[in-house]
Design a protein around this motif. Structure first.
Motif, mmCIF file in Angstrom:
data_model
loop_
_atom_site.group_PDB
_atom_site.id
_atom_site.type_symbol
_atom_site.label_atom_id
_atom_site.label_comp_id
_atom_site.label_asym_id
_atom_site.label_seq_id
_atom_site.Cartn_x
_atom_site.Cartn_y
_atom_site.Cartn_z
ATOM 1 N N ARG A 5 66.844 57.065 28.681
ATOM 2 C CA ARG A 5 66.243 56.445 29.872
ATOM 3 C C ARG A 5 67.232 56.465 31.035
ATOM 4 O O ARG A 5 66.858 56.748 32.176
ATOM 5 C CB ARG A 5 65.812 55.014 29.533
ATOM 6 N N ALA A 53 69.186 50.549 32.267
ATOM 7 C CA ALA A 53 69.452 51.377 31.087
ATOM 8 C C ALA A 53 70.955 51.474 30.823
ATOM 9 O O ALA A 53 71.397 51.390 29.671
ATOM 10 C CB ALA A 53 68.847 52.759 31.267
ATOM 11 N N ASN A 88 66.420 58.353 34.563
ATOM 12 C CA ASN A 88 66.430 57.600 35.822
ATOM 13 C C ASN A 88 67.528 58.073 36.749
ATOM 14 O O ASN A 88 67.327 58.229 37.948
ATOM 15 C CB ASN A 88 66.584 56.095 35.559
#
Length: 131
Positions: free
Chosen positions: A52, A100, A56
């Motif tokens: 993640r 994250a 991102n």
């Protein structure tokens, strides 16, 4: 994707009793280097949070070039058993990437620290999108 290097050790917050790498006992330096290596390995791993983070970060990395990757200074606090309990870093500009990254770092167990080691340990992560 990233490299991690030891920046330094500090006592409490930024203060006069901060300890640089050159001033730190060798055992502290070795431990801080282990922190860097552990973070690097975790961020390059296959965990859901690491994936993640990559997704991102890479989505928001339009201004990132391999020649000038952003450098993130991370302050790390850990408990007596070496579990990371707190991290502080400047935002990457993306709430998802920040969350994250925080999740990845907070799941790390670094092992017992040397006696009387000052906290936080500060590491510098050099982040580069896979362009």
């Amino acid at each position: 994707m990233l490299g991690a290097v030891l920046l330094g050790l500090e006592g409490g917050s930024l203060s006069a009793d901060a300890v640089t790498m050159d001033e730190a006992p060798q055992a502290w330096v070795v431990y801080a280097q282990r922190v860097s290596q552990q973070f690097e390995k975790a961020l390059e791993g296959k965990s859901e949070a690491a994936q993640r983070f990559h997704a991102n970060f890479e989505q928001g990395a339009s201004g990132v070039t391999p020649d000038a990757p952003p450098v993130l200074r991370v302050k790390v606090w850990f408990d007596s058993k070496g579990q990371v309990r707190r991290v502080e870093f400047d935002s990457l500009g993306d709430d998802g990437a920040d969350a994250a990254l925080r999740q990845v770092l907070l799941t790390q167990v670094l092992g017992l620290s040397p006696r009387d080691m000052k906290q936080p340990v500060i590491v510098r992560l050099s982040l580069a999108a896979q362009l």
